[in-house]
Design a protein around this motif. Sequence first.
Motif, PDB file in Angstrom:
ATOM      1  N   SER A 391    -153.339 -31.595  68.171  1.00  0.00           N
ATOM      2  CA  SER A 391    -152.131 -30.773  68.136  1.00  0.00           C
ATOM      3  C   SER A 391    -152.426 -29.365  68.656  1.00  0.00           C
ATOM      4  O   SER A 391    -151.634 -28.789  69.405  1.00  0.00           O
ATOM      5  CB  SER A 391    -151.589 -30.723  66.702  1.00  0.00           C
ATOM      6  N   LEU A 392    -153.582 -28.814  68.270  1.00  0.00           N
ATOM      7  CA  LEU A 392    -153.984 -27.506  68.786  1.00  0.00           C
ATOM      8  C   LEU A 392    -154.141 -27.534  70.304  1.00  0.00           C
ATOM      9  O   LEU A 392    -153.681 -26.628  71.015  1.00  0.00           O
ATOM     10  CB  LEU A 392    -155.318 -27.091  68.147  1.00  0.00           C
ATOM     11  N   HIS A 393    -154.799 -28.570  70.806  1.00  0.00           N
ATOM     12  CA  HIS A 393    -155.036 -28.679  72.254  1.00  0.00           C
ATOM     13  C   HIS A 393    -153.716 -28.790  73.024  1.00  0.00           C
ATOM     14  O   HIS A 393    -153.529 -28.117  74.054  1.00  0.00           O
ATOM     15  CB  HIS A 393    -155.916 -29.896  72.535  1.00  0.00           C
ATOM     16  N   LEU A 394    -152.809 -29.635  72.546  1.00  0.00           N
ATOM     17  CA  LEU A 394    -151.557 -29.873  73.263  1.00  0.00           C
ATOM     18  C   LEU A 394    -150.617 -28.672  73.234  1.00  0.00           C
ATOM     19  O   LEU A 394    -149.695 -28.586  74.038  1.00  0.00           O
ATOM     20  CB  LEU A 394    -150.850 -31.105  72.687  1.00  0.00           C
ATOM     21  N   PRO A 402    -158.920 -31.639  79.896  1.00  0.00           N
ATOM     22  CA  PRO A 402    -159.353 -32.792  79.083  1.00  0.00           C
ATOM     23  C   PRO A 402    -159.507 -32.418  77.608  1.00  0.00           C
ATOM     24  O   PRO A 402    -159.777 -31.263  77.263  1.00  0.00           O
ATOM     25  CB  PRO A 402    -160.698 -33.173  79.691  1.00  0.00           C
ATOM     26  N   PHE A 403    -159.313 -33.416  76.758  1.00  0.00           N
ATOM     27  CA  PHE A 403    -159.596 -33.300  75.326  1.00  0.00           C
ATOM     28  C   PHE A 403    -160.683 -34.325  75.022  1.00  0.00           C
ATOM     29  O   PHE A 403    -160.460 -35.528  75.106  1.00  0.00           O
ATOM     30  CB  PHE A 403    -158.340 -33.571  74.497  1.00  0.00           C
ATOM     31  N   VAL A 404    -161.881 -33.844  74.694  1.00  0.00           N
ATOM     32  CA  VAL A 404    -163.053 -34.717  74.533  1.00  0.00           C
ATOM     33  C   VAL A 404    -163.524 -34.664  73.083  1.00  0.00           C
ATOM     34  O   VAL A 404    -163.660 -33.577  72.510  1.00  0.00           O
ATOM     35  CB  VAL A 404    -164.192 -34.281  75.474  1.00  0.00           C
ATOM     36  N   ALA A 442    -165.562 -31.842  79.242  1.00  0.00           N
ATOM     37  CA  ALA A 442    -164.497 -31.040  78.646  1.00  0.00           C
ATOM     38  C   ALA A 442    -164.256 -29.730  79.385  1.00  0.00           C
ATOM     39  O   ALA A 442    -163.483 -28.897  78.907  1.00  0.00           O
ATOM     40  CB  ALA A 442    -164.834 -30.749  77.184  1.00  0.00           C
ATOM     41  N   ASP A 443    -164.903 -29.524  80.537  1.00  0.00           N
ATOM     42  CA  ASP A 443    -164.745 -28.270  81.265  1.00  0.00           C
ATOM     43  C   ASP A 443    -163.271 -27.987  81.536  1.00  0.00           C
ATOM     44  O   ASP A 443    -162.521 -28.875  81.961  1.00  0.00           O
ATOM     45  CB  ASP A 443    -165.520 -28.350  82.586  1.00  0.00           C
ATOM     46  N   GLN A 444    -162.847 -26.749  81.276  1.00  0.00           N
ATOM     47  CA  GLN A 444    -161.461 -26.289  81.398  1.00  0.00           C
ATOM     48  C   GLN A 444    -160.546 -26.930  80.350  1.00  0.00           C
ATOM     49  O   GLN A 444    -159.329 -26.829  80.448  1.00  0.00           O
ATOM     50  CB  GLN A 444    -160.893 -26.578  82.802  1.00  0.00           C
ATOM     51  N   GLY A 445    -161.128 -27.578  79.361  1.00  0.00           N
ATOM     52  CA  GLY A 445    -160.339 -28.209  78.309  1.00  0.00           C
ATOM     53  C   GLY A 445    -160.899 -27.893  76.938  1.00  0.00           C
ATOM     54  O   GLY A 445    -161.400 -26.796  76.678  1.00  0.00           O
ATOM     55  N   THR A 446    -160.828 -28.879  76.044  1.00  0.00           N
ATOM     56  CA  THR A 446    -161.203 -28.695  74.641  1.00  0.00           C
ATOM     57  C   THR A 446    -162.235 -29.745  74.241  1.00  0.00           C
ATOM     58  O   THR A 446    -162.098 -30.922  74.578  1.00  0.00           O
ATOM     59  CB  THR A 446    -159.963 -28.825  73.737  1.00  0.00           C
TER      60      THR A 446
END
Length: 665
Positions: A391-394, A402-404, A442-446
């Motif tokens: 939920s935090l990532h979205l 990406p969410f890993v 997860a680069d540029q993501g979470t």
Amino acid sequence: MDDELNQAYLLSWDGATWRDVVRLRAGQVVTVGRSATNKLVLHDDACSRNHCEVFFLDGEWWLRDLESRNGTLVGDEAVSGDIELNSGDIVSIGKCRLAFTSSLDSQPVLPGLTHTMTDRETSPATDAGAQVEDEPAILHRSNSPEFLSNDRDVARQSASVELSRLYRLGLEMGAAKTRQQLTEVVLKNLAEETVADISAVLLARPEAGTSLAPSDLLVVAYDSIKDLPYRRVSDNLSRVVLSSREAVLARDVGDDKQLAVFDSLGEMRAISVICAPINCDDEVRGLVHLYSTNPDNSLDKHDLDYTLAVARQFAVALDHMNERDSLKTGLDQARNENKSLRQQISDDVQLIGESQRMLELRDKIELIAETDASVLIRGESGCGKELIARSLHLRSPRREGPFVCLNCAALNESLLESELFGHEKGAFTGASERKIGRFEQADQGTLFLDEVGEMSPAIQAKFLRVLEGHSFERIGGRKPIEVNVRILAATNRDLEEAVDDGDFRKDLYFRLHVAELIASPLRERRTDIPLLAEFFLEKYVAKTGRVISGFTDDAKELLKQYDWPGNVRELQNTIERTVILCRNEVVRASNIQLSTLSSRLTMEEPISCQTGEYQEIPLADIERGHILSTLEHTDWNKSKAAQILGIERSTLDRKLKRYHVSRPD
């Protein structure tokens, strides 16, 4: 001169002829084995990595076995130490056969074979010098340009100019964005570099098979210097080229009996014609067709070679363009599917509940999500910590990244390091290929790390360094890697206690504990239980196709009164089991099968009450005493004690360390 006299050769047998030739020189040791570092590499499992070596000493050639696993034979004699080699000796290593010879003029024959080597089979060098004469079938036929000939003298005379022209054409082809642009580049080049008045490209229909007929060809582009009309190449000429897959040059085609021709060519008064196949991977894609109407400047063999080379280059470029278009179509489709899946995930990532704690949690998520701060998510097992992380990532600016996820408790130290940072091929036993770690993924993501409290001290140190903005290297690698990742961590451990015990680094704790979210257990927000139950019921009814409309009041009350030691995960599994087994249109209390774990936990008397009266004893003392009693009961068998206590062996060791307990002498 003496060095030339001392030269010799090792030949390798490929089952039909002597193939590879290795020149032996005095003063140089030639190693033989399975390893790629050897001068002569043998692909045989019976061959050791470094099997044997051949060297020159005191005017003679010698072979030395390097303590190989399966041994070396010279003739029928097993080699022990060094053995002198004589011209014609056959060396056997597993299934491989090598021959030692002092001259390529007289090569040995394997025993049992009557085949002798001809002058053309003596060596690859001899084959390389062979020149095949063109067959005067029509006028000229060719399946390879002359400047690519194996004859170096012939190639050298024409290669310089022709290759520079083709290089320029390759650059122009590379700039073309569409098939139409590509064919226009090809035709423009042919008009400039040959004497053709008219040129055209014919390609196979999309639905055509692999065996093309003239009717399968479509004219996709043509060029005419004198603005003459293009007339389609004759079926007869097309069949000749399509069947032979050779480029054809013909002159005065109206008088040729084989080509027996064509009013269309006669009307154009074509003096010469070239028809070249567009071949790629042994498959004909179409034809390049040139006409010359000038009797004083007709097409010749050089034009034929150049056109054939252009057709080859065009085929490769066309293949790459088709592959690029296919990849682009696939990429667009993948993007659309990814967008759809993200939407589905977003719909599934719902924090169900209207209790005060859930409302406060949602408010905190909205505030924290828009930042890049590290977040520590705490709560019991099954409370939905990963759901909170998603939920935090979205809701964050990184939602398109990406969410890993990685569970730190599921892997030992070495595997966890490999999962986090990746490894290079050959970094350790079993590393058969390069692995990209979760940080890079997860680069540029979470990056969400579950059970972060289970990290070993060594991994904690390396993990902290990356959190502080430093680059890292894959295991076995030397290239520094930098990533831009937001860290979300979850734990059900008391990290403060772990810090006090020395099991968790204090500096890492503060790095992770920038923001904190608490996932409340289900028993502390009972008003959310019916809402969650309804949500899971709809989900599994849709999945199984059952006809169930809801819960009776007594079923809802039963769900609310249960303590749910497994929290939301247990509730979800319970509803799924109920949907599978329920035969009614409404779920009744009798249809719900609850776990007996909660009742067994509540039925146990507190240890402080076992003496019959209340005692003011700290909880830590009670735990310490119970652990000691259990260890004494098991005669200090820690594995058995941990099983009785319902904890991991590592957890028991940490508690013993914390309470400064050791086994008495």
